[in-house]
Enzyme design. Structure first.
Site, short mmCIF file in Angstrom:
data_model
loop_
_atom_site.label_atom_id
_atom_site.label_comp_id
_atom_site.label_asym_id
_atom_site.label_seq_id
_atom_site.Cartn_x
_atom_site.Cartn_y
_atom_site.Cartn_z
N GLY A 33 40.02 31.11 38.19
CA GLY A 33 39.04 31.09 36.24
C GLY A 33 39.18 31.47 35.17
O GLY A 33 38.91 31.45 34.38
N ASP A 54 51.47 30.94 40.76
CA ASP A 54 50.01 31.20 41.48
C ASP A 54 50.43 31.35 43.24
O ASP A 54 50.93 29.39 43.10
CB ASP A 54 48.95 30.84 40.57
N ARG A 65 34.14 27.94 38.73
CA ARG A 65 34.89 28.77 37.64
C ARG A 65 36.66 28.34 37.42
O ARG A 65 36.50 28.52 36.30
CB ARG A 65 34.88 30.34 37.82
N CYS A 177 35.07 38.46 44.62
CA CYS A 177 34.44 37.17 44.35
C CYS A 177 33.97 36.07 45.42
O CYS A 177 32.67 36.16 45.55
CB CYS A 177 35.67 36.03 43.10
#
Length: 320
Positions: A33, A54, A65, A177
């Site tokens: 996000g 990542d 998001r 989150c």
């Protein structure tokens, strides 16, 4: 008309500033996000080289998001899709995707190849690993964190104090989150601010964004900030290390139960409680405390520090 005409007309940019952007090498850790607005803004501005790190894949539950992705991207590596989007926006820059997690074992090499680092991982272990590495190498770090309806972004290292100088203690909350929730616009605002800070550092804007924190409250749509240029570095801290960096002489303790983690993080790991470690006879050894995110290990290290004579290091199963 040049694609950069609208920014080069700014006295803060001009031809020299645009050349600085073209020469810049930026490492972006995390393609979720925060990176969703940051990456296209950096690519569009003409940052010459972007390296995106990542380990995860695009998931439907994150699209509210992670707006760089589409439904059709679900299941694909986030780093690769993000790199494709940046190349589609700007074909003349270099964008490299690395589908792997950041670990302390590879952090030094990744940071060494960059001029500036964006911490978009929103992970305790990743943030402090990057801060320690950037401080050691003198590289600027733009780090951010978002939870619920608020978050912050700050410029650390590169001549400014580190993340540890501002946040020396273990965070109070282990919420994420996934457990506490988050609204997309708050993440996007802070991710865009990360890009603004990064461009400002590359362009050498004065006052510098290094040594500055901006806090955003999405509930009230307000922001505040402060400078921390003189914040002292902590006298000691508990560094994150990778399992591969441990030695046979270290006392490795996985704080997770067998039910929580059937396979220990390290083949030599013992399952011990903090109370048991207070009376353990190996107090002169390096103690490696392991858990899922690093937060439980950090809190345990703070409790054990008065009782342990040797160094204490932290190992997180998921660094980013």
């Amino acid at each position: 008309m040049s694609r950069y005409a609208r920014q080069m007309i700014l006295p803060e940019v001009g031809a020299e500033g645009q050349n600085r952007l073209a020469r810049a090498r930026v490492l972006v850790v995390g393609a979720g996000g925060l990176a969703a607005p940051a990456l296209p803004l950096l690519a569009g501005a003409g940052v010459g080289r972007l390296t995106i790190v990542d380990p995860d894949t695009v998931d439907l539950s994150n699209l509210h998001r992670q707006t760089l992705f589409a439904e059709s991207d679900c299941g694909r590596p986030k780093a690769e899709v993000a790199a494709e989007r940046c190349r589609a926006l700007h074909s003349e820059i270099t964008v490299e995707a690395q589908k792997k997690g950041l670990t302390p074992a590879i952090a030094a090499d990744l940071v060494a190849e960059a001029d500036l680092v964006l911490d978009c991982a929103d992970s305790y272990a990743a943030s402090y690993t990057l801060s320690d590495t950037c401080l050691a190498q003198g590289k600027p770090l733009i780090s951010a964190s978002v939870l619920g309806l608020s978050g912050y972004v700050g410029g650390f290292c590169g001549g400014a104090p580190s993340l540890r100088a501002v946040f020396p203690d273990a965070p109070d909350s282990g919420a994420s989150c996934a457990t506490a929730g988050v609204l997309g616009p708050v993440v996007s605002m802070i991710g865009a601010m990360q890009a603004q800070m990064a461009l400002g550092v590359i362009l050498g804007l004065d006052p510098s964004h290094l040594g500055q924190i901006v806090q955003v409250d999405g509930r009230t749509c307000s922001s505040s900030g402060f400078r921390f240029d003189t914040a002292p570095e902590p006298a000691s801290h508990f560094p994150f290390v990778a399992p591969a960096q441990l030695t046979p002489d270290d006392l490795v303790v996985d704080l997770r139960s067998v039910d929580e983690a059937p396979e220990a993080i390290h083949p030599d790991a013992r399952r011990l409680t903090v109370e048991a470690l207070k009376t353990d006879p190996n107090k002169g050894k390096t103690l490696a405390l392991c858990c899922a995110t690093g937060l439980r290990a950090w809190r345990a290290a703070e409790e054990l520090h008065p009782h342990w004579r040797g160094p204490i290091v932290l190992v997180a199963a998921a660094t980013s």
